[in-house]
Design a protein around this motif. Structure first.
Motif, PDB file in Angstrom:
ATOM      1  N   ILE A  77      -6.311  59.633  82.285  1.00  0.00           N
ATOM      2  CA  ILE A  77      -6.871  58.939  83.163  1.00  0.00           C
ATOM      3  C   ILE A  77      -5.538  57.732  83.584  1.00  0.00           C
ATOM      4  O   ILE A  77      -4.857  57.324  82.780  1.00  0.00           O
ATOM      5  CB  ILE A  77      -7.778  58.141  82.357  1.00  0.00           C
ATOM      6  N   SER A  78      -5.708  57.560  84.919  1.00  0.00           N
ATOM      7  CA  SER A  78      -4.671  56.605  85.547  1.00  0.00           C
ATOM      8  C   SER A  78      -5.088  55.376  85.591  1.00  0.00           C
ATOM      9  O   SER A  78      -6.128  55.025  86.279  1.00  0.00           O
ATOM     10  CB  SER A  78      -4.058  57.249  86.795  1.00  0.00           C
ATOM     11  N   GLY A  79      -4.660  54.348  84.903  1.00  0.00           N
ATOM     12  CA  GLY A  79      -4.851  52.798  85.367  1.00  0.00           C
ATOM     13  C   GLY A  79      -4.532  52.403  86.537  1.00  0.00           C
ATOM     14  O   GLY A  79      -4.762  51.420  86.939  1.00  0.00           O
ATOM     15  N   PHE A  80      -3.465  53.158  87.230  1.00  0.00           N
ATOM     16  CA  PHE A  80      -2.968  52.874  88.418  1.00  0.00           C
ATOM     17  C   PHE A  80      -3.929  52.987  89.758  1.00  0.00           C
ATOM     18  O   PHE A  80      -4.169  51.993  90.524  1.00  0.00           O
ATOM     19  CB  PHE A  80      -1.591  53.758  88.972  1.00  0.00           C
ATOM     20  N   ASP A  81      -4.498  54.405  89.539  1.00  0.00           N
ATOM     21  CA  ASP A  81      -5.290  54.607  90.776  1.00  0.00           C
ATOM     22  C   ASP A  81      -6.770  55.127  90.339  1.00  0.00           C
ATOM     23  O   ASP A  81      -7.636  55.462  91.250  1.00  0.00           O
ATOM     24  CB  ASP A  81      -4.775  55.460  92.008  1.00  0.00           C
ATOM     25  N   GLY A  82      -7.089  55.335  89.037  1.00  0.00           N
ATOM     26  CA  GLY A  82      -8.336  55.722  88.651  1.00  0.00           C
ATOM     27  C   GLY A  82      -8.418  57.168  88.706  1.00  0.00           C
ATOM     28  O   GLY A  82      -9.431  57.800  88.265  1.00  0.00           O
ATOM     29  N   HIS A  88      -0.030  52.262  84.017  1.00  0.00           N
ATOM     30  CA  HIS A  88       0.174  53.458  82.977  1.00  0.00           C
ATOM     31  C   HIS A  88      -0.971  54.410  83.170  1.00  0.00           C
ATOM     32  O   HIS A  88      -2.207  54.032  83.574  1.00  0.00           O
ATOM     33  CB  HIS A  88      -0.016  53.013  81.614  1.00  0.00           C
ATOM     34  N   SER A  89      -0.639  55.601  82.890  1.00  0.00           N
ATOM     35  CA  SER A  89      -1.685  56.676  82.694  1.00  0.00           C
ATOM     36  C   SER A  89      -1.597  56.918  81.178  1.00  0.00           C
ATOM     37  O   SER A  89      -0.688  57.008  80.444  1.00  0.00           O
ATOM     38  CB  SER A  89      -1.438  57.785  83.404  1.00  0.00           C
ATOM     39  N   ILE A  90      -2.923  57.158  80.744  1.00  0.00           N
ATOM     40  CA  ILE A  90      -3.077  57.452  79.243  1.00  0.00           C
ATOM     41  C   ILE A  90      -3.887  58.945  79.317  1.00  0.00           C
ATOM     42  O   ILE A  90      -4.785  59.101  79.825  1.00  0.00           O
ATOM     43  CB  ILE A  90      -3.818  56.406  78.541  1.00  0.00           C
ATOM     44  N   GLY A 133       0.899  56.658  92.768  1.00  0.00           N
ATOM     45  CA  GLY A 133      -0.534  56.965  92.794  1.00  0.00           C
ATOM     46  C   GLY A 133      -0.381  58.609  92.303  1.00  0.00           C
ATOM     47  O   GLY A 133       0.506  59.304  92.753  1.00  0.00           O
ATOM     48  N   GLY A 134      -1.486  59.264  91.865  1.00  0.00           N
ATOM     49  CA  GLY A 134      -1.548  60.700  91.602  1.00  0.00           C
ATOM     50  C   GLY A 134      -0.764  60.925  90.426  1.00  0.00           C
ATOM     51  O   GLY A 134      -0.462  62.330  90.192  1.00  0.00           O
ATOM     52  N   THR A 135      -0.529  60.137  89.759  1.00  0.00           N
ATOM     53  CA  THR A 135       0.432  60.559  88.274  1.00  0.00           C
ATOM     54  C   THR A 135      -0.561  60.521  87.052  1.00  0.00           C
ATOM     55  O   THR A 135      -0.772  59.422  86.536  1.00  0.00           O
ATOM     56  CB  THR A 135       1.767  59.600  88.258  1.00  0.00           C
ATOM     57  N   CYS A 136      -0.711  61.448  86.799  1.00  0.00           N
ATOM     58  CA  CYS A 136      -1.692  61.538  85.713  1.00  0.00           C
ATOM     59  C   CYS A 136      -1.613  63.189  84.891  1.00  0.00           C
ATOM     60  O   CYS A 136      -1.980  64.103  85.124  1.00  0.00           O
ATOM     61  CB  CYS A 136      -3.240  61.580  85.906  1.00  0.00           C
ATOM     62  N   PRO A 137      -0.404  63.222  84.138  1.00  0.00           N
ATOM     63  CA  PRO A 137       0.046  64.497  83.880  1.00  0.00           C
ATOM     64  C   PRO A 137      -0.801  65.009  82.732  1.00  0.00           C
ATOM     65  O   PRO A 137      -1.129  64.165  81.919  1.00  0.00           O
ATOM     66  CB  PRO A 137       1.653  64.151  83.669  1.00  0.00           C
ATOM     67  N   LEU A 138      -0.754  66.252  82.526  1.00  0.00           N
ATOM     68  CA  LEU A 138      -1.284  66.993  81.382  1.00  0.00           C
ATOM     69  C   LEU A 138      -0.382  67.871  80.638  1.00  0.00           C
ATOM     70  O   LEU A 138      -0.637  68.791  79.899  1.00  0.00           O
ATOM     71  CB  LEU A 138      -2.602  68.022  81.712  1.00  0.00           C
ATOM     72  N   ARG A 139       0.812  67.385  80.911  1.00  0.00           N
ATOM     73  CA  ARG A 139       2.212  67.888  80.306  1.00  0.00           C
ATOM     74  C   ARG A 139       2.516  66.911  79.458  1.00  0.00           C
ATOM     75  O   ARG A 139       3.137  65.742  79.738  1.00  0.00           O
ATOM     76  CB  ARG A 139       2.894  68.205  81.290  1.00  0.00           C
ATOM     77  N   ASP A 140       2.843  67.191  78.120  1.00  0.00           N
ATOM     78  CA  ASP A 140       3.121  66.385  77.051  1.00  0.00           C
ATOM     79  C   ASP A 140       4.624  65.979  77.150  1.00  0.00           C
ATOM     80  O   ASP A 140       4.866  64.674  76.830  1.00  0.00           O
ATOM     81  CB  ASP A 140       3.258  66.964  75.505  1.00  0.00           C
ATOM     82  N   LEU A 141       5.576  66.569  78.069  1.00  0.00           N
ATOM     83  CA  LEU A 141       6.908  66.376  78.067  1.00  0.00           C
ATOM     84  C   LEU A 141       7.091  65.076  79.018  1.00  0.00           C
ATOM     85  O   LEU A 141       8.117  64.540  79.074  1.00  0.00           O
ATOM     86  CB  LEU A 141       7.643  67.437  78.595  1.00  0.00           C
ATOM     87  N   PHE A 142       6.005  64.676  79.891  1.00  0.00           N
ATOM     88  CA  PHE A 142       6.241  63.868  80.786  1.00  0.00           C
ATOM     89  C   PHE A 142       5.837  62.319  80.153  1.00  0.00           C
ATOM     90  O   PHE A 142       6.297  61.249  80.786  1.00  0.00           O
ATOM     91  CB  PHE A 142       5.344  63.864  82.105  1.00  0.00           C
ATOM     92  N   MET A 143       5.278  62.470  78.958  1.00  0.00           N
ATOM     93  CA  MET A 143       4.715  61.020  78.328  1.00  0.00           C
ATOM     94  C   MET A 143       5.681  60.246  77.696  1.00  0.00           C
ATOM     95  O   MET A 143       6.694  60.854  77.287  1.00  0.00           O
ATOM     96  CB  MET A 143       3.591  61.539  77.325  1.00  0.00           C
ATOM     97  N   ALA A 151      -1.458  59.575  74.484  1.00  0.00           N
ATOM     98  CA  ALA A 151      -0.009  59.372  74.796  1.00  0.00           C
ATOM     99  C   ALA A 151      -0.160  58.534  76.072  1.00  0.00           C
ATOM    100  O   ALA A 151      -1.021  58.493  76.934  1.00  0.00           O
ATOM    101  CB  ALA A 151       0.851  60.440  75.060  1.00  0.00           C
ATOM    102  N   ALA A 152       0.661  57.538  76.453  1.00  0.00           N
ATOM    103  CA  ALA A 152       0.856  56.796  77.719  1.00  0.00           C
ATOM    104  C   ALA A 152       2.181  57.085  78.538  1.00  0.00           C
ATOM    105  O   ALA A 152       3.039  57.351  78.025  1.00  0.00           O
ATOM    106  CB  ALA A 152       0.832  55.236  77.250  1.00  0.00           C
ATOM    107  N   LEU A 153       2.219  56.947  79.893  1.00  0.00           N
ATOM    108  CA  LEU A 153       3.126  57.236  80.419  1.00  0.00           C
ATOM    109  C   LEU A 153       3.298  55.941  81.762  1.00  0.00           C
ATOM    110  O   LEU A 153       2.224  55.494  82.211  1.00  0.00           O
ATOM    111  CB  LEU A 153       2.874  58.588  81.537  1.00  0.00           C
TER     112      LEU A 153
END
Length: 127
Positions: free
Chosen positions: A51-56, A32-34, A104-114, A97-99
């Motif tokens: 911050i992404s727990g998947f790839d940092g 997840h990313s948070i 990798g590379g998935t760490c959005p700053l858009r709320d609609l993705f969470m 929020a969590a996604l």
């Protein structure tokens, strides 16, 4: 059941610091990313940091770069946001929020993705 609980908000003078915490449960951080988001009265919700727990991977919004630092503590299932040099314009309700992440590379700053949201904590910065 997925839960995210924010804490650490409060009232602080301009130039001061606060540390927000997001305690999560019901999922594992490593897939997840948070992110931290904020919403001021009359304004749209804004992405603050992720911050992404998947790839940092870590990202910051332009308005908080060099002032805020996001970190994770996997032993405590917590993501924290250290906020320094606070300004009155940082006043808002802050949400974590969590996604669920599959690449990798998935760490959005858009709320609609969470996928999941906490209830928020109020941060007020006085001038």
């Amino acid at each position: 059941e997925v839960q995210l609980v924010e804490s650490g908000g409060g009232l602080v003078q301009a130039g001061g610091s606060l540390r927000l915490s997001c305690e999560f449960s019901g999922f594992t951080f490593n897939d997840h990313s948070i992110g931290w988001f904020r919403q001021a009265p009359g304004k749209e919700r804004e992405g603050v940091s992720c911050i992404s727990g998947f790839d940092g991977l870590i990202k910051y919004g332009d308005s908080v770069k060099d002032r805020f630092i996001i970190s994770s503590d996997n032993t405590k299932n917590t993501v924290s946001l250290q906020m320094d040099s606070l300004k009155p314009e940082d006043t808002a309700v802050y949400y974590c929020a969590a996604l669920h992440v599959v690449v990798g590379g998935t760490c959005p700053l858009r709320d609609l993705f969470m996928d999941y949201w906490g209830k928020g904590t109020q941060v007020t910065v006085s001038s």
